[in-house]
Scaffold this active site. Structure first.
Site, PDB file in Angstrom:
ATOM      1  N   ARG A  79      29.187   2.029 -34.106  1.00 18.88           N
ATOM      2  CA  ARG A  79      29.702   2.315 -32.946  1.00 18.88           C
ATOM      3  C   ARG A  79      30.756   1.517 -32.255  1.00 18.88           C
ATOM      4  O   ARG A  79      30.527   0.240 -32.419  1.00 18.88           O
ATOM      5  CB  ARG A  79      28.611   2.470 -32.112  1.00 18.88           C
ATOM      6  CG  ARG A  79      28.491   3.157 -30.732  1.00 18.88           C
ATOM      7  CD  ARG A  79      27.561   3.309 -29.623  1.00 18.88           C
ATOM      8  NE  ARG A  79      27.896   3.640 -28.292  1.00 18.88           N
ATOM      9  CZ  ARG A  79      27.418   3.364 -27.263  1.00 18.88           C
ATOM     10  NH1 ARG A  79      25.974   2.550 -27.204  1.00 18.88           N
ATOM     11  NH2 ARG A  79      27.770   3.779 -25.855  1.00 18.88           N
ATOM     12  N   HIS A  80      31.445   1.953 -31.232  1.00 15.51           N
ATOM     13  CA  HIS A  80      32.362   1.066 -30.603  1.00 15.51           C
ATOM     14  C   HIS A  80      31.729  -0.008 -29.665  1.00 15.51           C
ATOM     15  O   HIS A  80      30.576   0.127 -29.466  1.00 15.51           O
ATOM     16  CB  HIS A  80      33.288   1.908 -29.888  1.00 15.51           C
ATOM     17  CG  HIS A  80      32.771   2.637 -28.576  1.00 15.51           C
ATOM     18  ND1 HIS A  80      32.173   1.985 -27.637  1.00 15.51           N
ATOM     19  CD2 HIS A  80      32.353   3.986 -28.588  1.00 15.51           C
ATOM     20  CE1 HIS A  80      31.708   3.027 -26.960  1.00 15.51           C
ATOM     21  NE2 HIS A  80      31.573   4.146 -27.549  1.00 15.51           N
ATOM     22  N   GLY A  81      32.323  -0.904 -29.199  1.00 16.11           N
ATOM     23  CA  GLY A  81      31.761  -1.939 -28.619  1.00 16.11           C
ATOM     24  C   GLY A  81      31.535  -1.504 -26.799  1.00 16.11           C
ATOM     25  O   GLY A  81      32.037  -0.543 -26.465  1.00 16.11           O
ATOM     26  N   GLU A  82      31.000  -2.311 -26.341  1.00 17.53           N
ATOM     27  CA  GLU A  82      30.887  -1.969 -24.758  1.00 17.53           C
ATOM     28  C   GLU A  82      32.082  -1.739 -23.892  1.00 17.53           C
ATOM     29  O   GLU A  82      32.880  -2.562 -24.362  1.00 17.53           O
ATOM     30  CB  GLU A  82      29.950  -3.132 -24.228  1.00 17.53           C
ATOM     31  CG  GLU A  82      29.724  -3.159 -22.741  1.00 17.53           C
ATOM     32  CD  GLU A  82      29.192  -4.302 -22.176  1.00 17.53           C
ATOM     33  OE1 GLU A  82      27.685  -4.282 -21.947  1.00 17.53           O
ATOM     34  OE2 GLU A  82      29.848  -5.122 -21.674  1.00 17.53           O
ATOM     35  N   ARG A 117      38.871   3.109 -27.386  1.00 19.76           N
ATOM     36  CA  ARG A 117      37.602   2.151 -27.690  1.00 19.76           C
ATOM     37  C   ARG A 117      37.134   1.966 -28.934  1.00 19.76           C
ATOM     38  O   ARG A 117      36.574   0.898 -29.510  1.00 19.76           O
ATOM     39  CB  ARG A 117      36.501   2.527 -26.624  1.00 19.76           C
ATOM     40  CG  ARG A 117      35.900   4.082 -26.867  1.00 19.76           C
ATOM     41  CD  ARG A 117      34.932   4.221 -25.751  1.00 19.76           C
ATOM     42  NE  ARG A 117      34.433   5.728 -25.935  1.00 19.76           N
ATOM     43  CZ  ARG A 117      34.886   6.697 -25.639  1.00 19.76           C
ATOM     44  NH1 ARG A 117      36.100   7.072 -25.082  1.00 19.76           N
ATOM     45  NH2 ARG A 117      34.248   8.042 -25.806  1.00 19.76           N
ATOM     46  N   GLU A 148      34.246  11.398 -29.737  1.00 21.05           N
ATOM     47  CA  GLU A 148      32.953  11.711 -29.211  1.00 21.05           C
ATOM     48  C   GLU A 148      32.897  13.124 -28.644  1.00 21.05           C
ATOM     49  O   GLU A 148      33.775  13.974 -28.693  1.00 21.05           O
ATOM     50  CB  GLU A 148      32.888  10.709 -27.828  1.00 21.05           C
ATOM     51  CG  GLU A 148      31.471  10.879 -27.016  1.00 21.05           C
ATOM     52  CD  GLU A 148      30.331  10.456 -27.894  1.00 21.05           C
ATOM     53  OE1 GLU A 148      29.994  11.319 -28.544  1.00 21.05           O
ATOM     54  OE2 GLU A 148      29.511   9.451 -27.769  1.00 21.05           O
ATOM     55  N   GLY A 199      33.075  10.600 -23.480  1.00 22.62           N
ATOM     56  CA  GLY A 199      33.463  12.107 -24.129  1.00 22.62           C
ATOM     57  C   GLY A 199      34.983  11.396 -24.812  1.00 22.62           C
ATOM     58  O   GLY A 199      35.084  10.566 -25.243  1.00 22.62           O
ATOM     59  N   TRP A 210      33.136   1.607 -18.492  1.00 20.34           N
ATOM     60  CA  TRP A 210      32.420   2.860 -18.336  1.00 20.34           C
ATOM     61  C   TRP A 210      30.956   2.718 -18.666  1.00 20.34           C
ATOM     62  O   TRP A 210      30.143   3.279 -18.012  1.00 20.34           O
ATOM     63  CB  TRP A 210      32.870   4.100 -18.711  1.00 20.34           C
ATOM     64  CG  TRP A 210      34.176   4.674 -17.892  1.00 20.34           C
ATOM     65  CD1 TRP A 210      34.544   3.754 -16.873  1.00 20.34           C
ATOM     66  CD2 TRP A 210      34.830   5.962 -17.801  1.00 20.34           C
ATOM     67  NE1 TRP A 210      35.639   4.484 -16.153  1.00 20.34           N
ATOM     68  CE2 TRP A 210      35.851   5.787 -16.744  1.00 20.34           C
ATOM     69  CE3 TRP A 210      34.760   6.982 -18.655  1.00 20.34           C
ATOM     70  CZ2 TRP A 210      36.977   6.744 -16.657  1.00 20.34           C
ATOM     71  CZ3 TRP A 210      35.545   7.955 -18.567  1.00 20.34           C
ATOM     72  CH2 TRP A 210      36.794   8.039 -17.263  1.00 20.34           C
ATOM     73  N   ASN A 211      30.716   2.023 -19.678  1.00 21.42           N
ATOM     74  CA  ASN A 211      29.505   1.699 -20.230  1.00 21.42           C
ATOM     75  C   ASN A 211      28.406   0.982 -18.862  1.00 21.42           C
ATOM     76  O   ASN A 211      27.404   1.592 -18.652  1.00 21.42           O
ATOM     77  CB  ASN A 211      29.177   0.950 -21.397  1.00 21.42           C
ATOM     78  CG  ASN A 211      29.584   1.945 -22.674  1.00 21.42           C
ATOM     79  OD1 ASN A 211      29.988   1.290 -23.829  1.00 21.42           O
ATOM     80  ND2 ASN A 211      29.411   3.241 -22.697  1.00 21.42           N
TER      81      ASN A 211
END
Length: 202
Positions: free
Chosen positions: A7-10, A57, A81, A21, A13-14
């Protein structure tokens, strides 16, 4: 063939609790550092290629994982996503207030979720399955890295395990830069590792 899925990094928006999305949000410094840590933990693996979602991202995460290596990065739209339509950029609280029923379905009853201008979970799974099948066609590859997003990784889990859409959010939780490893033998896929974050403890 071994397929490593990250999964991508932080992202910003996280941290803000916003839905991403198809829309993008840049990696935070922590996200960059975690991606580099994952890359360091994978440095002894010779990847034939890297498949990445084209969203910034994910692509940035792929580049930080790759580090100074010249492994080819292939952009693949099937790894984007879940398209969240009107929800993108909104906070979870805003969505809960404006779309309470569908927000509850999104979290608790994914089989009943109706997107506001985006994709359903079933549409996502079909998209991801087609992309995954294309990736594993090349039997000459020994090690492949995929950098993508939470819902795509969950969709892959549904596909590999033969589960139903209602099981979409089954554990484990997909943390930022978590690593899942699949083994493909004669097109049969087996999960070797799931949602591992041991690289973040180094």
């Amino acid at each position: 063939m071994n397929i490593y899925i990250a999964r991508h990094g932080e992202t910003k928006w996280n941290i803000e609790g916003r839905m991403q999305g198809f829309k993008n949000s840049d990696l935070t410094q922590r996200g960059i550092g975690d991606a580099r840590s994952l890359g360091e933990s994978l440095k002894d693996i010779d990847f034939d290629c890297i498949y990445s979602s084209p969203l910034g991202r994910a692509l940035d995460t792929a580049k930080y994982i790759r580090q100074d290596d010249n492994t080819k990065i292939i952009l693949d739209d099937s790894l984007k996503e879940l398209n969240l339509g009107l929800w993108e950029g909104m906070t979870h609280e805003e969505i809960k207030e404006k779309y309470p029923i569908q927000y509850n379905n999104f979290r608790e009853h994914p089989e009943s979720f109706e997107s506001q201008g985006g994709e359903s979970f079933l549409e996502l799974i079909k998209r991801v399955e087609k992309g995954l099948n294309n990736i594993i066609k090349d039997e000459n590859h020994e090690n492949i890295l995929i950098v993508t997003h939470t819902c795509v990784i969950k969709a892959i889990s549904i596909i590999v395990k033969g589960n139903d859409v209602k099981d979409f959010w089954n554990l484990p939780f997909i943390n930022n830069t978590s690593l899942t490893i699949l083994e493909v033998i004669n097109k049969e896929i087996k999960v070797l590792l799931e949602a591992d974050v041991s690289h973040l403890k180094q």
